[in-house]
Structure formats: C-alpha cells, structure tokens
Write a protein that holds these residues in place. Structure first.
Motif, short mmCIF file in Angstrom:
data_model
loop_
_atom_site.label_atom_id
_atom_site.label_comp_id
_atom_site.label_asym_id
_atom_site.label_seq_id
_atom_site.Cartn_x
_atom_site.Cartn_y
_atom_site.Cartn_z
N PRO A 51 0.83 -1.21 0.00
CA PRO A 51 0.00 0.00 0.00
C PRO A 51 0.87 1.27 0.00
O PRO A 51 2.01 1.25 0.46
CB PRO A 51 -0.80 -0.12 1.30
N VAL A 52 0.26 2.35 -0.51
CA VAL A 52 0.99 3.62 -0.63
C VAL A 52 1.26 4.18 0.75
O VAL A 52 0.35 4.34 1.57
CB VAL A 52 0.13 4.61 -1.46
N THR A 53 2.50 4.48 1.05
CA THR A 53 2.86 4.99 2.37
C THR A 53 3.03 6.50 2.38
O THR A 53 3.11 7.09 3.43
CB THR A 53 4.18 4.36 2.84
N GLY A 54 3.11 7.12 1.27
CA GLY A 54 3.28 8.56 1.23
C GLY A 54 3.53 8.98 -0.20
O GLY A 54 3.31 8.23 -1.14
N HIS A 55 3.96 10.23 -0.35
CA HIS A 55 4.24 10.75 -1.68
C HIS A 55 5.63 11.33 -1.72
O HIS A 55 6.13 11.85 -0.72
CB HIS A 55 3.21 11.84 -2.04
N ILE A 56 6.25 11.22 -2.88
CA ILE A 56 7.61 11.74 -3.03
C ILE A 56 7.66 12.59 -4.29
O ILE A 56 6.79 12.55 -5.14
CB ILE A 56 8.65 10.60 -3.15
N LEU A 57 8.74 13.38 -4.36
CA LEU A 57 9.03 14.17 -5.56
C LEU A 57 10.05 13.38 -6.38
O LEU A 57 11.06 12.94 -5.84
CB LEU A 57 9.60 15.53 -5.18
N ALA A 58 9.78 13.19 -7.65
CA ALA A 58 10.69 12.40 -8.48
C ALA A 58 11.01 13.15 -9.76
O ALA A 58 10.17 13.84 -10.33
CB ALA A 58 10.05 11.06 -8.83
N CYS A 59 12.26 13.00 -10.19
CA CYS A 59 12.71 13.65 -11.43
C CYS A 59 12.71 12.61 -12.54
O CYS A 59 13.31 11.54 -12.41
CB CYS A 59 14.12 14.21 -11.23
N ILE B 146 16.84 11.86 0.11
CA ILE B 146 17.13 12.75 1.23
C ILE B 146 16.19 12.46 2.38
O ILE B 146 16.12 13.22 3.35
CB ILE B 146 17.02 14.25 0.83
N GLY B 147 15.45 11.36 2.27
CA GLY B 147 14.56 10.96 3.35
C GLY B 147 13.34 11.84 3.47
O GLY B 147 12.78 11.99 4.56
N LEU B 148 12.90 12.44 2.35
CA LEU B 148 11.77 13.36 2.40
C LEU B 148 10.57 12.67 1.78
O LEU B 148 10.47 12.51 0.57
CB LEU B 148 12.13 14.62 1.61
N VAL B 149 9.64 12.22 2.63
CA VAL B 149 8.41 11.58 2.15
C VAL B 149 7.26 12.40 2.71
O VAL B 149 7.21 12.69 3.90
CB VAL B 149 8.31 10.12 2.64
N PHE B 150 6.35 12.81 1.83
CA PHE B 150 5.27 13.70 2.23
C PHE B 150 4.03 12.89 2.60
O PHE B 150 3.73 11.87 2.00
CB PHE B 150 4.93 14.66 1.07
N GLU B 151 3.28 13.43 3.57
CA GLU B 151 2.06 12.73 3.99
C GLU B 151 0.98 12.87 2.94
O GLU B 151 0.26 11.92 2.64
CB GLU B 151 1.56 13.32 5.31
#
Lengths: 376, 153
Positions: A90-98, A108-113
């Motif tokens: 299941p989806v645990t969060g959202h990330i920024l991807a290039c 960088i350990g940055l996962v958004f809620e």
C-alpha cells in the motif's frame, strides 16, 4: 549591395526599428524603451501557470507556494508520485521524483504525507532549527525597539529623506527641523542570545577522511539552497528547489502616464487588453531595391521603397528629402510629395538623389553620409 | 505474466546469426547485423539498430527496454537497462545492469557502466530505485495489444 535599415525617430531623438516602438495616443508621439515606465501587472508561476496575489508573492519570497519544485541535480521539473515500490504494497506517502535524471526525494529521506501543500510540509521540517528561531527572535527584538523609538519620536519617521538629513554629513547645514534636532535615545540594550550551542569545533582531519567527492555538492547547488537558509555539502542532503515566479509587465508613457501595454490578467494567454504599438499607427517601409557601395559623387542613385499601410485607417503621407541639416532640430526639406495610401494597401516609392559630397572614404554600414526623411 | 512466445512485427529482417530468447517484443524496422544473442523479456521499439562489428558478437541480457531509434554497438548489455530514444552506445562498451541512458545521450566507446543513469550527455548518477518497476506490465500489454493491430512475422 548595401543593406538599408529603416529606422523611426522617437521623440527623445534616438532611432529604433518599428517593432521596438510604442505610440502614445494622448501625446501623439512615438515612445521608445527609455520614454516609458514599466511596472508589474501580475505575478504567476511558469510551472503551474497560476496567478499569485502580490501579498503572497512577498510572503513566499517570490516562489510558487503550490507543488512546483525543480530537481536539485538537473533543474528539471519534479513530479509528485506515490511512494510505493510494488503494486502489492500500500501507498505509504508521496515523493518528488525527477523524470530526467532519476533523483527522488527518498534519497534525502523526504516523504510527504499528502500530495498537496508540499511547501508547508517542508517548512515544518525547519520548525526546530535553532538558527531560524534565533533569527526570528532577533527580528522581533529589534522590531520592538524601533516601534518604541517611533512612538517616542514620531518626527524621526522612516522617511528616507529625513534620515538622510539627520545623518552627520548634512546635520551642520541646518536642514533639520527643531523637532528632529533633538536626538533620539541611542542607548539600545544589546540582544542576549538564548542559544547554548553556538561554537562548533571542526576536526579537519576527520572531515578530510570523510570527504566523498561523489557526494559533494557544487557551488551552484549550494547557492540554490540559500532559499532554505542552508548550505549543505552533501548531495544526500540537498532539497528540491522552489520555482521562482515570473511577472508580466505594464508599460506607461512617462509623460502622461497613459497605459500603452496592458497584458490580459491570465497567465495562460499572451494577449493584451491594451496594445498601443507603433506598427498599429505607422506604415511599414520595406526596401525593395538598395544602392551599391561605395558611393560616387555626381551619380544618381535610386532607392525603391515599398510602403505598406497595415493600420485600420487610410493614410495621407507627406514625403520629403532632407535638403539641409542646420542642426539636429532644424531640418529643411525639399521636394515635398503627398501620397495617399489606403488601409491594407502597398505603395511603391521611387527616390532619386544625387550624392553631392562624400564625407568619408570608408563608409560604415549604419553611418551614411546622407539622410532622407519620411513624414507621416 | 510475460508470454513465452516472441512478438515480432512484420517488416523485420532477422538474420540467421541472431539468436533470440523468449518473451521478447520486436517492433518494426529494426536493423540487426552480426552475431547477436538476445535474452528474454526484452522490448525493442521501432528503428532500433543493433550492429556487431566484424569479428565480435553482442550479448544482450533480460528485461531490457530499447526505445525508438537507439543505436547499439556495444560489446555486451546486461539486464534491466533502459535505452531512451536516439541514445547511442558506441563499440566496445559494456553496459551491466540497471542502467538508464537518457534520450540523445552517447555512451563513449570502451566504457563500462553499472547501475547508473547517464543524463545531460556526460553526467552520471546512481539509478533510482523506482527504475524498472513497470517493465513486466509494459511487456504484458504489448504482447496482448500489438497482435491486434499489426501483422506478425
């Protein structure tokens, strides 16, 4: 064959191409870039094309406050995607991807809620930073002192002119009023910091052994992190870059403040509500047949111009040749001819002249020894 | 999930020297020259050129994706690689696993890459963990949809 350029004379005396000029219908004069004033009509984000109100522009330091970010490695736009490595998980969060270089904020350990409001979520990361807290306390302390001073001495306001005259260099000249001559209380108590751990001891040898050139940021990458007040030395720590806003310009005549260019207040469209460009008012000249260099004395030269009236009204033009230039403002014309050109019509003009005198042996392309003027 | 049969569209001239594994998808107008060994579950899009220099052979592994117009002259290619449109891999190169070559980028001759993304025609960085997650789905989709709209060889 020498290539002739047709330039139009602005009211300030400089010559410009037709596309570079505006026309003021109030002053009935051409206006160049030096004769207009520019201001910002509105600000928008070039990534999401949303208009940003001016209060938000200042609060967000001129960057987009929505989900627009750029990759810190390759500066391409980042996508917000679900942070799942497998369909079954299941989806645990959202990330920024290039998409271009493959960087993602997991590095960088940055996962958004949530997938929205990413800027606010990044701000929350800085809520515990001692240097930011210290800066806020400093600002509040000195803001309070300034407010107190202003309430005690209202004459010494924030006017830049008053502060200039109050300075030492001008005070002896007697510009100050009696109210301002009484000096404000300059004894300000110094700020006492609440930080405990300020001094860092650097172990250079340890730093050198830990140095990993593959993981070290470049100068440009460190400068780009200044929006967060950070200067990370490791690539595994740098944050995604915020997208700076752009503005559309409003142009006004300097003399009468008439609006000459006003863009439509929509970032998606490039149309204008007001567009007073010179080509809507003046005919366009195209050189059909030019002349050969070098010029020879007592030889007749013919220039063929095509005159195009692209405006929405008919025109009556008076064409004459400069006979004598007494000075820049006093020009005598001869051989005046009047022609009429209907709207959206072409007209060919043949101009014959005799070159009487060549001032220079070598003629520069833009510096011709003769001039002719076309008055509309 | 992946079909064992190869889906080869009409219009491809495949020489006898070329050995192809199972579950591959070869789209049209491909150019294959020389001694080439292709593994399983690879996707080859239009106008991919794989040419072995004389006296040498090219070995291609599994689960690779060759996009439109890419030119491959490499010595060997491993698994789970992604060659974006019009990328070029010059002769003598060895591409191991999990590499991504960005569009219009060139891998220089006799170079060796493993688990890197080549972007901006020279810059390298470690390939993302999100790479290659959708390859099996993509392959499955192509094997089902392509035969409906194209003639097979």
């Amino acid at each position: 064959m020498m290539e002739l350029k047709i330039l139009y004379k602005c009211e300030c005396g400089s010559n410009f191409a037709l596309g570079d000029l505006l026309y003021c219908p109030e002053c009935k004069m051409l206006r160049c870039s030096s004769c207009i004033s520019e201001s910002h009509a509105f600000a928008y984000c070039p990534s999401c094309l949303f208009e940003v109100p001016s209060a938000t522009v200042k609060a967000e330091h001129g960057c987009c406050s929505r989900n627009c970010f750029k990759c810190p490695i390759c500066i391409s736009p980042l996508l917000v995607i679900a942070n799942s490595t497998n369909d079954n998980v299941p989806v645990t969060g959202h990330i920024l991807a290039c998409v271009y270089c493959g960087w993602d904020s997991n590095e960088i350990g940055l996962v958004f809620e949530r997938p929205t409001g990413l800027t606010a979520q990044i701000h929350k990361l800085d809520s515990d930073r001692p240097d930011l807290k210290e800066f806020e306390q400093l600002k509040q302390y000195y803001d309070g002192i300034e407010r107190n001073n202003r309430s005690i001495h209202p004459a010494s306001s924030n006017s830049s002119l008053n502060s200039l005259f109050a300075s030492k260099s001008f005070s002896h000249l007697g510009f100050l009023s009696t109210a301002m001559k009484s000096k404000p209380d300059t004894t300000i108590e110094s700020y006492t910091t609440t930080l405990t751990d300020i001094h860092h001891e650097w172990d250079e040898t340890k730093l050198f052994h830990e140095l990993n050139l593959q993981d070290t940021t470049t100068i440009d990458q460190r400068i780009s992190q200044s929006i967060y007040g950070l200067q990370h030395t490791k690539i595994s720590q740098i944050r995604p870059l915020r997208v700076p806003l752009r503005t559309r310009k409003l142009k006004k005549c300097l003399h009468c403040q008439e609006i000459l260019i006003k863009p439509e207040p929509k970032a998606q469209s490039y149309s204008f509500l007001i567009k007073q460009i010179a080509s809507n008012w003046l005919p366009r000249y195209v050189v059909k047949r030019s002349i050969e260099l070098p010029l020879k004395t007592n030889q007749v030269y013919e220039i063929q111009l095509q005159l195009f009236n692209g405006t929405s009204h008919d025109m009556r033009l008076e064409i004459s040749i400069v006979d004598q230039m007494v000075n820049e403002n006093h020009i005598q014309f001869k051989n005046k001819n009047v022609i009429e050109v209907l709207k959206n019509q072409n007209q060919l003009i043949y101009m014959d002249f005799v070159c009487k005198k060549i001032e220079k042996e070598y003629q520069v392309m833009n510096n011709m020894p003769f001039k002719f003027s076309l008055n509309c | 999930m992946s079909s064992k049969k190869n889906v080869i569209l009409k219009g491809n001239l495949i020489p006898d020297e070329v050995q192809i594994g199972q579950g591959n998808v070869l789209q049209s107008q491909m150019v294959l020259e020389g001694q080439i060994t292709i593994g399983n579950n690879n996707i080859f899009e239009d106008r991919v050129q794989i040419m072995a220099t004389t006296g040498q052979s090219i070995v291609i592994g599994d689960n690779n994706h060759f996009h439109t117009g890419c030119l491959i002259y490499a010595k060997s290619i491993g698994s789970n690689n992604d060659f974006q449109p019009f990328s070029v891999v010059k002769s003598g190169s060895i591409i191991l696993n999990n590499c991504v070559i960005n569009p219009k980028c060139t891998v220089e001759a006799d170079s060796k890459l493993d688990n890197v993304t080549l972007y901006n025609n020279g810059s390298l960085r470690k390939t993302s963990n999100l790479h290659g997650l959708l390859h099996a789905k993509h392959l499955d989709y192509l094997t089902q949809v392509l035969p409906k709209y194209h003639e097979l060889q």
